[in-house]
Write a protein that holds these residues in place. Structure first.
Motif, mmCIF file in Angstrom:
data_model
loop_
_atom_site.group_PDB
_atom_site.id
_atom_site.type_symbol
_atom_site.label_atom_id
_atom_site.label_comp_id
_atom_site.label_asym_id
_atom_site.label_seq_id
_atom_site.Cartn_x
_atom_site.Cartn_y
_atom_site.Cartn_z
ATOM 1 N N GLY A 1 45.122 39.455 -30.625
ATOM 2 C CA GLY A 1 44.524 38.743 -29.505
ATOM 3 C C GLY A 1 44.302 37.268 -29.767
ATOM 4 O O GLY A 1 44.096 36.492 -28.826
ATOM 5 N N LEU A 2 44.309 36.849 -31.033
ATOM 6 C CA LEU A 2 44.133 35.433 -31.361
ATOM 7 C C LEU A 2 45.382 34.612 -31.069
ATOM 8 O O LEU A 2 45.315 33.381 -30.983
ATOM 9 C CB LEU A 2 43.774 35.279 -32.845
ATOM 10 C CG LEU A 2 42.425 35.833 -33.314
ATOM 11 C CD1 LEU A 2 42.307 35.698 -34.825
ATOM 12 C CD2 LEU A 2 41.274 35.111 -32.629
ATOM 13 N N LEU A 3 46.535 35.290 -30.936
ATOM 14 C CA LEU A 3 47.815 34.600 -30.852
ATOM 15 C C LEU A 3 48.433 34.739 -29.468
ATOM 16 O O LEU A 3 48.136 35.690 -28.744
ATOM 17 C CB LEU A 3 48.773 35.170 -31.898
ATOM 18 C CG LEU A 3 48.318 34.989 -33.353
ATOM 19 C CD1 LEU A 3 49.037 35.958 -34.263
ATOM 20 C CD2 LEU A 3 48.561 33.557 -33.806
ATOM 21 N N PRO A 4 49.305 33.814 -29.095
ATOM 22 C CA PRO A 4 50.019 33.945 -27.820
ATOM 23 C C PRO A 4 50.862 35.223 -27.825
ATOM 24 O O PRO A 4 51.274 35.708 -28.889
ATOM 25 C CB PRO A 4 50.901 32.690 -27.773
ATOM 26 C CG PRO A 4 50.232 31.716 -28.689
ATOM 27 C CD PRO A 4 49.619 32.538 -29.776
ATOM 28 N N PRO A 5 51.147 35.783 -26.648
ATOM 29 C CA PRO A 5 51.950 37.010 -26.580
ATOM 30 C C PRO A 5 53.285 36.851 -27.296
ATOM 31 O O PRO A 5 53.976 35.839 -27.148
ATOM 32 C CB PRO A 5 52.148 37.216 -25.070
ATOM 33 C CG PRO A 5 50.975 36.524 -24.441
ATOM 34 C CD PRO A 5 50.693 35.341 -25.316
ATOM 35 N N GLY A 6 53.636 37.848 -28.107
ATOM 36 C CA GLY A 6 54.912 37.858 -28.805
ATOM 37 C C GLY A 6 54.895 37.256 -30.192
ATOM 38 O O GLY A 6 55.845 37.451 -30.963
ATOM 39 N N GLU A 7 53.840 36.531 -30.553
ATOM 40 C CA GLU A 7 53.810 35.894 -31.874
ATOM 41 C C GLU A 7 53.315 36.829 -32.976
ATOM 42 O O GLU A 7 53.554 36.571 -34.147
ATOM 43 C CB GLU A 7 52.942 34.628 -31.850
ATOM 44 C CG GLU A 7 53.619 33.446 -31.198
ATOM 45 C CD GLU A 7 52.917 32.128 -31.484
ATOM 46 O OE1 GLU A 7 52.047 32.091 -32.387
ATOM 47 O OE2 GLU A 7 53.224 31.139 -30.806
#
Length: 643
Positions: free
Chosen positions: A561-567
């Motif tokens: 959840g801390l990262l943009p989707p897909g990362e």
């Protein structure tokens, strides 16, 4: 009374249409009082409510017939009706003779409408009592005259005061079983007054009564002529409600829904929590701080000029401002506070104890954010009001702790606003409500720390390196091969000219996380810190590889959840426990089996395997070299698609 029916259902044959309209209009104009009954098991809560319903003629004829039949079946003693059966609707409650769920009942008198919540008395179901108390104006706390004040009496009184109930009624029940002795009543009142003063209850009304016989419930009792106060019903009819008080506060409305039926209309719907708002009035959108003006107010009856606390309306604004669900419309000159860290009093309501540092959903009004709770500052002893040290919160514990949110929320201290000060915590994996909380105050450091805008963005960092940032999260048992495969993957990425960095579990514990143990709380904090470091490295445009057991899904999901989707790429190194144990090059499994290492994953602490990892490596079927090659091909393939 065998033919008693509800006053709402009663209609004489000669009642004409005008009379019906007048009756309904008068009924709608009555004020509403919400109250709860609480106390210990067998104090007579359900019987008391049943008596109120019966004596106020809030029972239909068919209900009464069923009640009489049920009373005969259970063999009611001393009366031909068991009034508790009117309220105890669950089969388990009827069999055990206790209240489990919160039972809500409506009844009406000539003076007022009521919604009463019969809340559980057993300690196991204290969470249900908090649910019933959260919307109540008054609390009727029952005490069995034979037993006096018990632990649940103290617990429920503390909770009622904690959630902001302003009107406390001490109902000393079953006075018929102590021969209506005035001395018994006086001693209980004195004991309760001494306790109440220690938790901040300065005023309460004490009434001696008997739910079974009806003494002092809806009318006076000849058997207790020494009592000259009002009956319970008369007192409830006279209690003031807080509608006028809320209407005098500054305007507040949480946006529940943005109503956009067409391109020409954009309204913001919600229930006004406090204050009054008028067309032309200046309001502030919080947290953005943008100020605008109310253009129109739409209520159930159409366009209007003003609206007040408790009403559900749709507001349109004079300007095109950014406002969505979760935002708060407030008085322009007196807005609520905004912070991402605060101190709160928390009532823990789950069988599984609080996991400090674990991410929970925090829901406050229409706002939902990710939040973590720190180890409690203290837990309250409801008997002594002492503050006890505790590493976590268990079922029914009441504690004070710091709460950190992943973004600022709009709030007010609970003592000022139950709508913007009260929240619930939700388990992210099960969606179960695990706690209720009341905000005490923001942390001072929250107001002193601001996000600094930086000109070189994460996109610029990634473009400079000619790659898309990724976090390759290797998870699996100790000895599964995480570090080996992660090391091979980084070597291949390096050979391809990619910019990467490997964070290994053992290496990190030599420095950044050297202060953490291997308890559940320590593991949670370990992953939280690594997640934050990995996010910062990804912001720098790097490909980050992490090799950690990371045994809990909640923490892996938190990092995702801390990262943009897909990362975030979850890579499950799937190795059976017996195979990992045979590879025990560090000798850790042997020590864990011998009891020398506590909380060891797979032996004395659980491992929660990923549900849907992006990549799964079966080490019984695939060599580390082949697995590393496949992982690199997967990631490079994703990059190629992006480019």
């Amino acid at each position: 009374m065998s033919g008693a029916v509800s006053d709402l259902a009663y209609r004489p044959d000669d009642l004409i249409a005008e009379d019906i309209d007048a009756y309904l209009a008068g009924h709608a104009a009555k004020s509403m009082l919400r109250f709860i009954t609480c106390g210990s098991v067998d104090d007579g809560k359900s019987t008391l409510i049943g008596r109120l319903l019966y004596d106020s003629r809030a029972i239909f004829a068919d209900q009464l017939a069923a009640l009489e039949a049920d009373s005969a079946r259970v063999g009611t003693q001393g009366s031909n009706i068991d009034f508790a059966l009117l309220v105890d609707g669950l089969a388990a409650e009827r069999e055990q003779g206790i209240t489990i769920d919160v039972a809500y009942r409506f009844f009406s008198t000539e003076k007022r409408k009521f919604i009463v919540a019969d809340t559980p008395g057993h300690e196991q179901y204290t969470r249900n009592m908090v649910t019933g108390a959260s919307t109540a104006d008054a609390a009727v706390i029952l005490i069995d005259a034979r037993k006096g004040i018990l632990t649940q009496t103290r617990r429920h009184s503390y909770l009622a005061h904690l959630v902001g109930i302003r009107h406390i009624v001490l109902a000393v029940n079953k006075m018929d079983l102590v021969d209506h002795d005035q001395g018994v009543f006086a001693q209980i009142v004195a004991d309760y007054a001494g306790f109440a003063s220690t938790i901040g209850i300065d005023e309460f009304t004490a009434i001696p009564l008997s739910g079974l016989t009806g003494a002092n419930v809806t009318g006076p009792s000849d058997a207790m002529d020494w009592y000259t106060g009002p009956s319970l019903l008369a007192h409830l009819e006279a209690l003031p409600v807080d509608d006028a008080r809320q209407a005098s506060w500054p305007f507040r409305m949480s946006v529940q829904w943005v109503n956009r039926p067409d391109l020409d209309f954009r309204g913001f719907a919600g229930q006004i929590a406090a204050g009054t708002v008028s067309v032309g009035e200046r309001v502030r959108v919080v947290p953005s701080g943008r100020i605008t003006t109310i253009a129109t107010i739409l209520g159930p009856d159409g366009v209007r000029q003003t609206a007040t606390a408790g009403e559900s309306v749709t507001l349109t604004l004079a300007d095109e401002v950014d406002c969505s669900r979760g935002d708060v419309l407030a008085a322009a000159g007196d807005p609520p506070q905004v912070a991402d860290q605060f101190v709160a009093t928390i009532v823990w309501m789950a069988d599984q104890p609080l996991a400090p540092g674990r991410g929970y959903w925090l829901k406050l009004g229409t706002q939902t954010v990710n939040a973590t709770v720190q180890p409690p500052r203290h837990v309250v002893d409801v008997n002594t009001q002492g503050h006890l040290a505790a590493p976590t919160l268990a079922l029914n514990d009441i504690g004070v702790a710091e709460v950190y949110c992943d973004r600022p929320i709009v709030f007010e201290p609970y003592r000022d606003s139950t709508d913007l000060g009260g929240f619930i915590l939700i388990d992210r994996a099960t969606n179960a409500t695990v706690a209720a909380g009341m905000i005490d105050q923001p942390l001072r450091r929250a107001g002193n720390v601001h996000w600094q805008s930086i000109d070189v963005t994460r996109e610029a960092h990634a473009a400079q390196k000619g790659q898309s940032p990724r976090v390759l999260w290797f998870t699996g048992l100790s000895g599964s091969g995480k570090s080996t495969i992660a090391n091979l993957v980084e070597k291949k990425l390096h050979a391809l000219g990619r910019h990467s960095f490997l964070l290994d579990g053992d290496n990190i514990r030599h420095g950044l996380n050297r202060d953490l143990d291997f308890s559940e709380a320590g593991r949670i904090e370990n992953i939280r810190r690594i997640g934050e470091v990995a996010r910062l490295m990804a912001d720098a445009g790097l490909i980050v590889l992490t090799a950690f057991i990371s045994p809990f899904r909640a923490e892996r999901d938190m990092v995702r959840g801390l990262l943009p989707p897909g990362e975030f790429v979850e890579i499950f190194i799937d190795t059976p426990l017996d195979v990992a144990e045979r590879r025990d090059v560090k000798g850790l499994y042997a020590k864990a089996r011998a009891g020398e290492i506590a909380d060891f994953t797979g032996i004395s602490s659980p491992y929660e395997a990923p549900d849907r990892p992006e990549i799964r490596v079966d080490t019984l079927r695939e060599t580390p070299e082949a697995a590393a090659e496949r992982i690199v091909e997967h990631v490079i393939g994703v990059w190629s698609h992006e480019l």
